[in-house]
Design a protein around this motif. Structure first.
Motif, PDB file in Angstrom:
ATOM      1  N   LYS A   1       0.821  -1.215   0.000  1.00  0.00           N
ATOM      2  CA  LYS A   1       0.000   0.000   0.000  1.00  0.00           C
ATOM      3  C   LYS A   1       0.851   1.259   0.000  1.00  0.00           C
ATOM      4  O   LYS A   1       0.551   2.229  -0.687  1.00  0.00           O
ATOM      5  N   SER A   2       1.906   1.252   0.772  1.00  0.00           N
ATOM      6  CA  SER A   2       2.714   2.464   0.958  1.00  0.00           C
ATOM      7  C   SER A   2       3.805   2.638  -0.091  1.00  0.00           C
ATOM      8  O   SER A   2       4.258   3.748  -0.334  1.00  0.00           O
ATOM      9  N   TYR A   3       4.264   1.537  -0.663  1.00  0.00           N
ATOM     10  CA  TYR A   3       5.437   1.534  -1.543  1.00  0.00           C
ATOM     11  C   TYR A   3       6.618   2.239  -0.874  1.00  0.00           C
ATOM     12  O   TYR A   3       7.418   2.903  -1.513  1.00  0.00           O
TER      13      TYR A   3
ATOM     14  N   ALA B   1      -1.983   2.070  -8.520  1.00  0.00           N
ATOM     15  CA  ALA B   1      -2.447   3.369  -8.047  1.00  0.00           C
ATOM     16  C   ALA B   1      -3.043   3.238  -6.641  1.00  0.00           C
ATOM     17  O   ALA B   1      -3.706   2.242  -6.335  1.00  0.00           O
ATOM     18  N   PRO B   2      -2.814   4.242  -5.788  1.00  0.00           N
ATOM     19  CA  PRO B   2      -3.394   4.201  -4.440  1.00  0.00           C
ATOM     20  C   PRO B   2      -4.916   4.047  -4.514  1.00  0.00           C
ATOM     21  O   PRO B   2      -5.582   4.682  -5.333  1.00  0.00           O
ATOM     22  N   GLY B   3      -5.454   3.173  -3.654  1.00  0.00           N
ATOM     23  CA  GLY B   3      -6.891   2.977  -3.585  1.00  0.00           C
ATOM     24  C   GLY B   3      -7.487   2.153  -4.715  1.00  0.00           C
ATOM     25  O   GLY B   3      -8.702   1.970  -4.769  1.00  0.00           O
ATOM     26  N   SER B   4      -6.632   1.631  -5.609  1.00  0.00           N
ATOM     27  CA  SER B   4      -7.148   0.873  -6.758  1.00  0.00           C
ATOM     28  C   SER B   4      -7.303  -0.619  -6.465  1.00  0.00           C
ATOM     29  O   SER B   4      -7.733  -1.372  -7.328  1.00  0.00           O
ATOM     30  N   TRP B   5      -6.974  -1.020  -5.254  1.00  0.00           N
ATOM     31  CA  TRP B   5      -7.005  -2.445  -4.918  1.00  0.00           C
ATOM     32  C   TRP B   5      -7.130  -2.622  -3.403  1.00  0.00           C
ATOM     33  O   TRP B   5      -6.906  -1.692  -2.633  1.00  0.00           O
ATOM     34  N   GLU B   6      -7.468  -3.825  -3.017  1.00  0.00           N
ATOM     35  CA  GLU B   6      -7.374  -4.239  -1.615  1.00  0.00           C
ATOM     36  C   GLU B   6      -6.990  -5.715  -1.617  1.00  0.00           C
ATOM     37  O   GLU B   6      -7.254  -6.434  -2.587  1.00  0.00           O
ATOM     38  N   ALA B   7      -6.349  -6.134  -0.541  1.00  0.00           N
ATOM     39  CA  ALA B   7      -5.876  -7.519  -0.468  1.00  0.00           C
ATOM     40  C   ALA B   7      -5.945  -8.019   0.965  1.00  0.00           C
ATOM     41  O   ALA B   7      -5.800  -7.242   1.916  1.00  0.00           O
ATOM     42  N   HIS B   8      -6.148  -9.315   1.086  1.00  0.00           N
ATOM     43  CA  HIS B   8      -6.154  -9.955   2.389  1.00  0.00           C
ATOM     44  C   HIS B   8      -5.606 -11.372   2.219  1.00  0.00           C
ATOM     45  O   HIS B   8      -6.045 -12.110   1.334  1.00  0.00           O
ATOM     46  N   TYR B   9      -4.636 -11.728   3.055  1.00  0.00           N
ATOM     47  CA  TYR B   9      -4.008 -13.046   2.989  1.00  0.00           C
ATOM     48  C   TYR B   9      -3.998 -13.684   4.366  1.00  0.00           C
ATOM     49  O   TYR B   9      -3.866 -12.995   5.374  1.00  0.00           O
ATOM     50  N   GLU B  10      -4.104 -15.005   4.385  1.00  0.00           N
ATOM     51  CA  GLU B  10      -4.086 -15.769   5.631  1.00  0.00           C
ATOM     52  C   GLU B  10      -3.123 -16.938   5.497  1.00  0.00           C
ATOM     53  O   GLU B  10      -2.997 -17.518   4.409  1.00  0.00           O
ATOM     54  N   PRO B  11      -2.464 -17.315   6.594  1.00  0.00           N
ATOM     55  CA  PRO B  11      -1.656 -18.538   6.558  1.00  0.00           C
ATOM     56  C   PRO B  11      -2.542 -19.740   6.285  1.00  0.00           C
ATOM     57  O   PRO B  11      -3.651 -19.830   6.812  1.00  0.00           O
ATOM     58  N   TYR B  12      -2.073 -20.638   5.464  1.00  0.00           N
ATOM     59  CA  TYR B  12      -2.800 -21.872   5.180  1.00  0.00           C
ATOM     60  C   TYR B  12      -2.106 -23.058   5.850  1.00  0.00           C
ATOM     61  O   TYR B  12      -2.752 -23.889   6.454  1.00  0.00           O
ATOM     62  N   ALA B  13      -0.780 -23.092   5.720  1.00  0.00           N
ATOM     63  CA  ALA B  13       0.003 -24.165   6.339  1.00  0.00           C
ATOM     64  C   ALA B  13       1.363 -23.612   6.730  1.00  0.00           C
ATOM     65  O   ALA B  13       1.937 -22.798   6.008  1.00  0.00           O
ATOM     66  N   VAL B  14       1.870 -24.073   7.875  1.00  0.00           N
ATOM     67  CA  VAL B  14       3.176 -23.654   8.375  1.00  0.00           C
ATOM     68  C   VAL B  14       3.917 -24.899   8.836  1.00  0.00           C
ATOM     69  O   VAL B  14       3.377 -25.700   9.606  1.00  0.00           O
ATOM     70  N   ALA B  15       5.149 -25.080   8.346  1.00  0.00           N
ATOM     71  CA  ALA B  15       5.974 -26.228   8.746  1.00  0.00           C
ATOM     72  C   ALA B  15       7.429 -25.779   8.769  1.00  0.00           C
ATOM     73  O   ALA B  15       8.007 -25.479   7.728  1.00  0.00           O
ATOM     74  N   GLY B  16       8.000 -25.716   9.964  1.00  0.00           N
ATOM     75  CA  GLY B  16       9.393 -25.301  10.079  1.00  0.00           C
ATOM     76  C   GLY B  16       9.583 -23.884   9.563  1.00  0.00           C
ATOM     77  O   GLY B  16       8.927 -22.957  10.026  1.00  0.00           O
ATOM     78  N   ASP B  17      10.489 -23.727   8.575  1.00  0.00           N
ATOM     79  CA  ASP B  17      10.759 -22.395   8.018  1.00  0.00           C
ATOM     80  C   ASP B  17       9.976 -22.136   6.729  1.00  0.00           C
ATOM     81  O   ASP B  17      10.292 -21.231   5.974  1.00  0.00           O
ATOM     82  N   ARG B  18       8.932 -22.918   6.474  1.00  0.00           N
ATOM     83  CA  ARG B  18       8.130 -22.790   5.252  1.00  0.00           C
ATOM     84  C   ARG B  18       6.681 -22.479   5.601  1.00  0.00           C
ATOM     85  O   ARG B  18       6.156 -22.951   6.611  1.00  0.00           O
ATOM     86  N   ALA B  19       6.046 -21.679   4.736  1.00  0.00           N
ATOM     87  CA  ALA B  19       4.641 -21.357   4.938  1.00  0.00           C
ATOM     88  C   ALA B  19       3.938 -21.231   3.596  1.00  0.00           C
ATOM     89  O   ALA B  19       4.535 -20.796   2.601  1.00  0.00           O
ATOM     90  N   VAL B  20       2.676 -21.606   3.597  1.00  0.00           N
ATOM     91  CA  VAL B  20       1.805 -21.420   2.448  1.00  0.00           C
ATOM     92  C   VAL B  20       0.706 -20.470   2.897  1.00  0.00           C
ATOM     93  O   VAL B  20       0.138 -20.634   3.982  1.00  0.00           O
ATOM     94  N   SER B  21       0.425 -19.472   2.067  1.00  0.00           N
ATOM     95  CA  SER B  21      -0.661 -18.545   2.380  1.00  0.00           C
ATOM     96  C   SER B  21      -1.651 -18.529   1.225  1.00  0.00           C
ATOM     97  O   SER B  21      -1.311 -18.856   0.086  1.00  0.00           O
ATOM     98  N   MET B  22      -2.876 -18.168   1.551  1.00  0.00           N
ATOM     99  CA  MET B  22      -3.914 -18.025   0.538  1.00  0.00           C
ATOM    100  C   MET B  22      -4.620 -16.703   0.791  1.00  0.00           C
ATOM    101  O   MET B  22      -4.697 -16.238   1.930  1.00  0.00           O
ATOM    102  N   GLY B  23      -5.132 -16.116  -0.285  1.00  0.00           N
ATOM    103  CA  GLY B  23      -5.848 -14.866  -0.114  1.00  0.00           C
ATOM    104  C   GLY B  23      -6.457 -14.383  -1.396  1.00  0.00           C
ATOM    105  O   GLY B  23      -6.544 -15.120  -2.385  1.00  0.00           O
ATOM    106  N   GLN B  24      -6.861 -13.122  -1.356  1.00  0.00           N
ATOM    107  CA  GLN B  24      -7.505 -12.517  -2.505  1.00  0.00           C
ATOM    108  C   GLN B  24      -7.068 -11.072  -2.645  1.00  0.00           C
ATOM    109  O   GLN B  24      -6.931 -10.357  -1.654  1.00  0.00           O
ATOM    110  N   SER B  25      -6.867 -10.660  -3.884  1.00  0.00           N
ATOM    111  CA  SER B  25      -6.607  -9.267  -4.222  1.00  0.00           C
ATOM    112  C   SER B  25      -7.739  -8.830  -5.146  1.00  0.00           C
ATOM    113  O   SER B  25      -8.036  -9.523  -6.115  1.00  0.00           O
TER     114      SER B  25
END
Length: 135
Positions: A18-20, A60-84
């Motif tokens: 958002k801030s760049y 461009a500012p305000g041209s999008w929104e996004a939300h992501y959540e962790p899906y799986a976490v194992a050790g030093d690896r993670a998978v996330s899912m979300g929507q933009s």
């Protein structure tokens, strides 16, 4: 790494997008991090290249929104899912919905040592093709 740590990193990712802000973007990644916008592309290599790419390809500012959540976490690896979601010129109507799957490898100080984002344009998928947008 815990789910909460992954969630915190994902929130910082969205705020940096958002801030760049150069520092906020750089703080997400290790010095030697790799970043894939799509699985068929060559990865960006190194924090400086990642920051330069984000700063050179801004939404461009305000041209999008996004939300992501962790899906799986194992050790030093993670998978996330979300929507933009991307908005039309008037800012009120959704022009495109992108489903995101992110793969993250944690490096030093909680920064990402590797990140791969695969984006799926929901409308294009319904028509039988895929492509995405975003940093």
């Amino acid at each position: 790494m815990t789910r909460e740590q992954v969630k915190d990193w994902l929130n910082m990712y969205v705020e940096a997008w958002k801030s760049y802000d150069e520092q906020a973007i750089g703080d997400l990644f290790t010095e030697e991090a790799t970043y894939l916008y799509a699985p068929w592309q060559e990865p960006l290599r190194g924090r400086l290249a990642i920051v330069a790419s984000w700063l050179g390809n801004q939404d461009a500012p305000g041209s999008w929104e996004a939300h992501y959540e962790p899906y799986a976490v194992a050790g030093d690896r993670a998978v996330s899912m979300g929507q933009s979601s991307y908005f039309g010129a008037d800012g009120s109507q959704v022009e495109g919905d992108i489903g995101n799957v992110g793969l993250r490898r944690v490096g030093g100080q909680g920064r990402s040592g590797g990140f791969a984002d695969d984006c799926f344009d929901k409308a294009r998928l319904a028509r039988g093709s895929s492509a995405g947008r975003g940093p």
